[in-house]
Design a protein around this motif. Structure first.
Motif, PDB file in Angstrom:
ATOM      1  N   THR A 184      10.590  24.959  14.559  1.00  0.00           N
ATOM      2  CA  THR A 184      11.959  25.430  14.795  1.00  0.00           C
ATOM      3  C   THR A 184      11.979  26.463  15.922  1.00  0.00           C
ATOM      4  OG1 THR A 184      11.696  27.143  13.123  1.00  0.00           O
ATOM      5  CG2 THR A 184      12.631  25.065  12.396  1.00  0.00           C
ATOM      6  N   GLU A 233       5.677  11.908  11.598  1.00  0.00           N
ATOM      7  CA  GLU A 233       5.283  13.076  10.821  1.00  0.00           C
ATOM      8  C   GLU A 233       6.163  13.217   9.571  1.00  0.00           C
ATOM      9  OE1 GLU A 233       3.032  15.193  10.497  1.00  0.00           O
ATOM     10  OE2 GLU A 233       3.973  16.852   9.412  1.00  0.00           O
ATOM     11  N   ARG A 264       1.561  26.877  25.136  1.00  0.00           N
ATOM     12  CA  ARG A 264       0.376  26.265  24.525  1.00  0.00           C
ATOM     13  C   ARG A 264      -0.226  25.207  25.448  1.00  0.00           C
ATOM     14  NH1 ARG A 264       2.209  24.561  18.708  1.00  0.00           N
ATOM     15  NH2 ARG A 264       2.572  26.566  17.767  1.00  0.00           N
ATOM     16  N   HIS A 314       2.740   1.086   4.091  1.00  0.00           N
ATOM     17  CA  HIS A 314       3.299   2.050   3.137  1.00  0.00           C
ATOM     18  C   HIS A 314       4.805   1.909   2.956  1.00  0.00           C
ATOM     19  CE1 HIS A 314      -0.518   4.274   3.419  1.00  0.00           C
ATOM     20  NE2 HIS A 314      -0.449   4.063   4.719  1.00  0.00           N
ATOM     21  N   LEU A 328      -1.328   7.949   8.638  1.00  0.00           N
ATOM     22  CA  LEU A 328      -0.828   6.814   7.873  1.00  0.00           C
ATOM     23  C   LEU A 328      -1.884   5.725   7.791  1.00  0.00           C
ATOM     24  CD1 LEU A 328       2.721   6.574   9.426  1.00  0.00           C
ATOM     25  CD2 LEU A 328       2.215   7.007   7.017  1.00  0.00           C
ATOM     26  N   GLU A 329      -2.814   5.756   8.749  1.00  0.00           N
ATOM     27  CA  GLU A 329      -3.717   4.623   8.886  1.00  0.00           C
ATOM     28  C   GLU A 329      -4.863   4.605   7.893  1.00  0.00           C
ATOM     29  OE1 GLU A 329      -4.795   3.573  12.950  1.00  0.00           O
ATOM     30  OE2 GLU A 329      -2.891   4.505  13.534  1.00  0.00           O
ATOM     31  N   ARG A 351       4.072  16.253   1.198  1.00  0.00           N
ATOM     32  CA  ARG A 351       3.962  17.598   1.763  1.00  0.00           C
ATOM     33  C   ARG A 351       5.155  17.864   2.666  1.00  0.00           C
ATOM     34  NH1 ARG A 351       2.566  17.072   7.038  1.00  0.00           N
ATOM     35  NH2 ARG A 351       1.685  15.046   7.585  1.00  0.00           N
ATOM     36  N   ASP A 372      -2.770  26.645  15.143  1.00  0.00           N
ATOM     37  CA  ASP A 372      -2.000  26.740  16.386  1.00  0.00           C
ATOM     38  C   ASP A 372      -1.617  28.186  16.664  1.00  0.00           C
ATOM     39  OD1 ASP A 372      -1.955  23.987  16.551  1.00  0.00           O
ATOM     40  OD2 ASP A 372       0.000  23.803  15.583  1.00  0.00           O
ATOM     41  N   TRP A 373      -1.543  28.533  17.940  1.00  0.00           N
ATOM     42  CA  TRP A 373      -0.972  29.827  18.312  1.00  0.00           C
ATOM     43  C   TRP A 373       0.410  29.934  17.698  1.00  0.00           C
ATOM     44  CZ3 TRP A 373      -1.572  30.489  24.375  1.00  0.00           C
ATOM     45  CH2 TRP A 373      -2.915  30.792  24.672  1.00  0.00           C
ATOM     46  N   GLU A 402      -1.564  24.320   9.991  1.00  0.00           N
ATOM     47  CA  GLU A 402      -0.783  23.184   9.512  1.00  0.00           C
ATOM     48  C   GLU A 402      -1.677  21.997   9.208  1.00  0.00           C
ATOM     49  OE1 GLU A 402       2.528  21.987  11.844  1.00  0.00           O
ATOM     50  OE2 GLU A 402       3.685  23.749  11.244  1.00  0.00           O
ATOM     51  N   ASP A 403      -1.261  21.230   8.227  1.00  0.00           N
ATOM     52  CA  ASP A 403      -2.005  20.029   7.857  1.00  0.00           C
ATOM     53  C   ASP A 403      -1.306  18.793   8.403  1.00  0.00           C
ATOM     54  OD1 ASP A 403      -3.653  21.689   6.472  1.00  0.00           O
ATOM     55  OD2 ASP A 403      -2.814  21.253   4.509  1.00  0.00           O
ATOM     56  N   THR A 404      -2.092  17.837   8.809  1.00  0.00           N
ATOM     57  CA  THR A 404      -1.523  16.554   9.207  1.00  0.00           C
ATOM     58  C   THR A 404      -2.178  15.465   8.352  1.00  0.00           C
ATOM     59  OG1 THR A 404      -3.208  16.081  10.863  1.00  0.00           O
ATOM     60  CG2 THR A 404      -1.292  17.337  11.606  1.00  0.00           C
ATOM     61  N   THR A 405      -1.455  14.365   8.172  1.00  0.00           N
ATOM     62  CA  THR A 405      -2.045  13.232   7.443  1.00  0.00           C
ATOM     63  C   THR A 405      -1.853  11.984   8.275  1.00  0.00           C
ATOM     64  OG1 THR A 405       0.056  13.155   6.237  1.00  0.00           O
ATOM     65  CG2 THR A 405      -1.823  14.080   5.074  1.00  0.00           C
ATOM     66  N   PRO A 440      -5.294  27.434  22.010  1.00  0.00           N
ATOM     67  CA  PRO A 440      -3.945  27.347  21.459  1.00  0.00           C
ATOM     68  C   PRO A 440      -3.804  26.373  20.300  1.00  0.00           C
ATOM     69  CG  PRO A 440      -4.006  26.531  23.741  1.00  0.00           C
ATOM     70  CD  PRO A 440      -5.341  27.139  23.456  1.00  0.00           C
ATOM     71  N   ALA A 465       0.324   0.189  10.520  1.00  0.00           N
ATOM     72  CA  ALA A 465      -0.133   1.122   9.486  1.00  0.00           C
ATOM     73  C   ALA A 465       1.054   1.594   8.658  1.00  0.00           C
ATOM     74  CB  ALA A 465      -0.838   2.314  10.131  1.00  0.00           C
ATOM     75  N   HIS A 497       7.390  28.018  23.590  1.00  0.00           N
ATOM     76  CA  HIS A 497       6.206  27.997  22.738  1.00  0.00           C
ATOM     77  C   HIS A 497       5.305  26.804  23.111  1.00  0.00           C
ATOM     78  CE1 HIS A 497       5.630  30.192  18.838  1.00  0.00           C
ATOM     79  NE2 HIS A 497       4.637  29.341  18.737  1.00  0.00           N
ATOM     80  N   ARG A 518       9.347  30.952  11.381  1.00  0.00           N
ATOM     81  CA  ARG A 518       8.448  30.522  10.314  1.00  0.00           C
ATOM     82  C   ARG A 518       7.288  31.502  10.136  1.00  0.00           C
ATOM     83  NH1 ARG A 518       4.347  25.796  12.581  1.00  0.00           N
ATOM     84  NH2 ARG A 518       3.394  27.127  14.134  1.00  0.00           N
TER      85      ARG A 518
END
Lengths: 265, 375
Positions: free
Chosen positions: A164, A149, A173, A37, B291-292, A158, B301-302, B286-289, B91, A33, A169, B309
């Motif tokens: 960080t 990512e 979770r 790109h 590739l496929e 984006r 997310d917690w 948060e956004d994810t994209t 979470p 994949a 954390h 941030r």
């Protein structure tokens, strides 16, 4: 981008073990994949076929340890629109930055029959000490999910979602039990950047700090607590002096511990 | 829920499994205390055999140890490492996904499967914490549909504490140790010469309906007295205490107190306290994209007021120092939560004290500010 609309990718190696670039090849499921790109323009670990720059994205692995490499990185920077460093070597000097605490000439004279041939810099330094770096990916090795990512975010235009905050954390979770509180196991998690998915605590081991210092660290408080709970000063020096030994927060703490050791014997 | 007053029953310990089976038959997934990895943790359970029979815990600041007691008791422990929060307010939660199709963006509106839990062994402090999160997520004008859906389906079996933990201070916060309201069924474990049994009280129609199907006789006055005596003993045995008298005002006028610097010298800003706190609710999106296939997803997310941030806005971080992050957390919890949600944000469960890797104690820090209140 070139005529085919693909992102031209180059992968470069400096002083390192290759593990981080291998993370890219380890993206077995995602590799096809990704190649939809991305055009791999220069990646010796994957192919001896190379093509000239400029490159849209250069991934740089390894630290600068020789005069030759200190020159080479500038040429790569000039040829790269974006330069992302990958791994503890490229972002903190790596395990080889242990030399920074000693006299490297003393090592070369022991290791090599003819140390005169060795042209090594006194210190192992991260890439950002030499050229401007657009993004840093931590870890020893890096996390392949984080690598995808960063590339995916770049393609989508984006910001990459790279945390960080501390490893704690991630542990909380994931509902990992805290190995420090529940088992008394020393753990660098509270001062280490997240990103690995808290692998070691998930297997009831303390964090080794592979991802280097978190955005906010209080290494002195952590070592005070561990010292009060019976941890040996020398062991603590060694725990801060691993893959990210020369990352500022870890270096300062190991040096402070050493100084305190000298004062108190 | 609290208005229903039914006569307490007594359930033999050997019949506790009937309650679990009835809840399963009603479609609930059981979540209860399980000894795992060296702590009693809330996990999916199948039945009574999973419960921590003969296990207890020791808790102090920065320290948790599991103890084998060899007793018959099933619920002889204090707060679990994490609260029920992770089941009602997960979470990590996918909010939606979208894909690009023929130049247009399509949102997938696949219905999210909502789990139907029954929590076994909710302590009074955690009942109060759930009530707080109800106010945050449901009662504050804005309804969080993810929380609301899980909460509506959940069945709460409270178990009154038979032991106070070393970091517990629910007595100070007025949140325990006896479950007063907010439960469907409340149990008190009784072990004496009258046998191993539970005093069973119901607090809702759903609780009454489940209880009515159990083989549980009306409780004798001795059982009711024995349960009351346990709660009274536990109330007097708290490992910690917090003087809340005028505390919101004292904290609010001591924002420049030098003690915040002293805490910052020890605080790791690691966010453990906020993660284990049963009332802390903050998240980041948060956004994810992919590739496929051009799919994008939005995840929640917690997050924590201790992460950089979290307070990052255009131009920089609002709370750059550890001092300002700790102060934000403590003053929110104990001071301006009152203005915002009408109660303290702290229920005295003691988790932030136990699970702080360097043993920072909220009761000590608040007391230190009070002791040197200069304003």
């Amino acid at each position: 981008m070139p005529g085919n609309g693909k992102l031209r990718l180059a992968v470069w190696k400096f002083a390192s073990c290759d593990g981080c670039q291998l993370s890219l090849l380890n993206c077995e499921q995602e590799l096809l994949a990704l190649l939809e790109h991305v055009e791999i323009a220069y990646f010796l670990e994957a192919s001896r076929a190379t093509s000239r720059g400029p490159y849209d994205l250069s991934l740089v692995e390894g630290s600068i340890t020789t005069p030759h490499d200190a020159e080479r990185i500038h040429a790569i920077r000039r040829d790269s629109k974006l330069l992302v460093t990958i791994g503890a070597c490229a972002t903190a000097g790596g395990i080889q930055a242990l030399r920074n605490f000693r006299d490297v000439k003393a090592f070369t004279s022991i290791v090599y029959p003819n140390p005169d041939y060795i042209r090594s810099l006194r210190r192992s330094t991260p890439i950002r000490d030499h050229v401007e770096v657009d993004f840093e990916l931590r870890g020893c090795p890096i996390d392949k999910g984080q690598l995808l990512e960063v590339v995916g975010a770049l393609l989508a235009g984006r910001r990459p979602g790279i945390p960080t905050y501390s490893v704690c954390h991630e542990c909380k979770r994931a509902a990992n039990l805290c190995v420090m509180v529940a088992h008394g196991t020393p753990c660098l998690g509270p001062v280490t950047n997240a990103g690995c998915g808290a692998i070691c605590p998930a297997f009831t081991r303390g964090c080794y700090g592979c991802f280097g210092p978190a955005e906010k660290t209080n290494t002195a408080s952590l070592t005070n607590w561990l010292r009060d709970n019976g941890e040996n000063r020398k062991t603590l020096v060694r725990s801060f002096r691993s893959f990210n030994a020369d990352a500022e927060a870890f270096r300062k703490e190991s040096e402070a511990l050493e100084q305190a050791g000298k004062r108190h014997g | 829920m609290g208005a229903i007053v039914k006569k307490p029953r007594v359930l033999d310990a050997a019949a506790l499994g009937e309650l679990f089976e009835a809840l399963k038959a009603a479609g609930h997934t059981l979540i209860g205390p399980v000894p795992r990895d060296g702590a009693i943790q809330y996990q999916p359970i199948d039945g009574v055999a999973d419960l921590p029979a003969g296990w207890s815990d020791f808790q102090d600041k920065g320290r948790y140890r599991l103890n084998e007691t060899g007793e018959a008791s099933l619920f002889d422990y204090a707060s679990a490492p994490q609260s029920w929060k992770r089941y009602l307010h997960p979470p990590r939660l996918k909010l939606f996904s979208a894909r690009r199709e023929k130049g247009r963006i399509r949102f997938d509106d696949e219905a999210e499967p909502i789990p139907k839990y029954a929590f076994i062994g909710v302590r009074a402090c955690d009942l109060n914490a759930i009530a707080i999160q109800d106010r945050v997520f449901i009662g504050n004008g804005q309804i969080d549909p993810h929380y609301a859906a899980r909460r509506e389906r959940a069945f709460l079996v409270a178990v009154n504490c038979s032991r106070a933990g070393g970091t517990c201070f629910c007595t100070s916060m007025g949140t325990g140790p006896r479950a007063e309201t907010g439960y469907d069924i409340a149990l008190t474990e009784l072990i004496d010469d009258r046998g191993h049994r539970f005093l069973l009280e119901t607090g809702s129609d759903a609780g009454e309906s489940i209880a009515a199907g159990l083989d549980a006789a009306a409780a004798a006055p001795e059982d009711i007295d024995a349960a009351a005596a346990i709660s009274e003993r536990v109330a007097g045995n708290m490992g910690r205490s917090l003087d809340t008298e005028g505390l919101p005002e004292i904290l609010a006028k001591n924002l420049s107190h030098p003690h915040w610097d002293a805490v910052a010298e020890r605080c790791l800003a690691c966010s453990n306290c906020t993660m284990v706190c049963p009332s802390c609710f903050c998240t980041s999106v948060e956004d994810t994209t992919s590739l496929e296939d051009g799919t994008a997803e939005r995840w929640r997310d917690w997050d924590s007021c201790f992460s950089g941030r979290f307070s990052y806005v255009v131009g920089g971080q609002v709370r750059d120092s550890t001092r300002s992050r700790y102060r934000q957390w403590l003053t929110h919890k104990l001071s301006y939560w009152h203005e915002q949600f009408g109660s303290s944000g702290c229920v005295g469960c003691g988790r932030c004290i136990t699970w702080c890797p360097v043993g920072i104690d909220i009761t000590e820090e608040a007391a230190a500010i009070r002791a040197t209140d200069e304003a």
